[in-house]
Motif scaffolding. Structure first.
Motif, PDB file in Angstrom:
ATOM      1  N   TYR A  37       0.860  -1.189   0.000  1.00 41.42           N
ATOM      2  CA  TYR A  37       0.000   0.000   0.000  1.00 41.42           C
ATOM      3  C   TYR A  37       0.892   1.235   0.000  1.00 41.42           C
ATOM      4  N   LYS A  38       0.577   2.189  -0.847  1.00 40.76           N
ATOM      5  CA  LYS A  38       1.323   3.440  -0.919  1.00 40.76           C
ATOM      6  C   LYS A  38       0.498   4.547  -0.281  1.00 40.76           C
ATOM      7  N   ALA A  39       1.133   5.283   0.615  1.00 45.60           N
ATOM      8  CA  ALA A  39       0.451   6.346   1.349  1.00 45.60           C
ATOM      9  C   ALA A  39      -0.048   7.421   0.392  1.00 45.60           C
ATOM     10  N   LYS A  40      -1.229   7.963   0.689  1.00 42.03           N
ATOM     11  CA  LYS A  40      -1.816   9.040  -0.097  1.00 42.03           C
ATOM     12  C   LYS A  40      -1.625  10.355   0.655  1.00 42.03           C
ATOM     13  N   HIS A  41      -1.421  11.417  -0.103  1.00 45.16           N
ATOM     14  CA  HIS A  41      -1.240  12.742   0.484  1.00 45.16           C
ATOM     15  C   HIS A  41      -2.050  13.745  -0.323  1.00 45.16           C
ATOM     16  N   VAL A  42      -2.584  14.733   0.359  1.00 46.02           N
ATOM     17  CA  VAL A  42      -3.315  15.814  -0.296  1.00 46.02           C
ATOM     18  C   VAL A  42      -2.400  17.034  -0.280  1.00 46.02           C
ATOM     19  N   ILE A  43      -2.169  17.612  -1.455  1.00 43.02           N
ATOM     20  CA  ILE A  43      -1.281  18.769  -1.535  1.00 43.02           C
ATOM     21  C   ILE A  43      -2.070  19.988  -1.959  1.00 43.02           C
TER      22      ILE A  43
END
Length: 130
Positions: A37-43
């Motif tokens: 699983y790859k972490a999600k980020h909101v930019i």
């Protein structure tokens, strides 16, 4: 006629950003034990910086007006496909996610508090100051 300016809509956009960020952090925490699983980020800041570097062209109704236009940049969700924190390929750093969650909660609460202040001011005006 807009009686309260653009403040409420800007606060709404801030709440939308905070909500999207909270969802991404929650998904990351929920999938901390999921292999690959790859972490999600909101930019938002990076998008804003890129938009600020572009030239502005404005619709001017008078030749004496300044030549600029403001645009509100939208936040985007991306995943960190290159990061791996564990052998199983998981890209979630739990300490970072918890710190981001706390910071996002403070940001969200500040926006809600400011929005409540705006609505209380409007309510006071409607009641005639009583």
């Amino acid at each position: 006629m807009n009686i309260y300016g653009s403040t409420i809509s800007l606060l709404e956009q801030g709440l939308n950003f905070s909500s999207a960020k909270g969802k991404a952090i929650s998904q990351n925490i929920a999938n901390v034990d999921t292999p690959n699983y790859k972490a999600k980020h909101v930019i938002f800041n990076e998008i804003l910086k890129n938009e600020q570097q572009k030239p502005f062209h404005a619709y001017r109704t008078n030749a004496l007006h300044f030549d600029f236009r403001t645009k509100v940049a939208q936040s985007k969700v991306f995943d960190s496909s290159s990061l791996r924190y564990r052998q199983d390929g998981n890209g979630v750093d739990m300490d970072k996610e918890q710190a981001d969650l706390a910071a996002n909660q403070i940001y969200y609460n500040a926006l809600v508090d400011r929005l409540n202040g705006k609505f209380n001011t409007l309510q006071n005006v409607i009641k005639g100051g009583r």
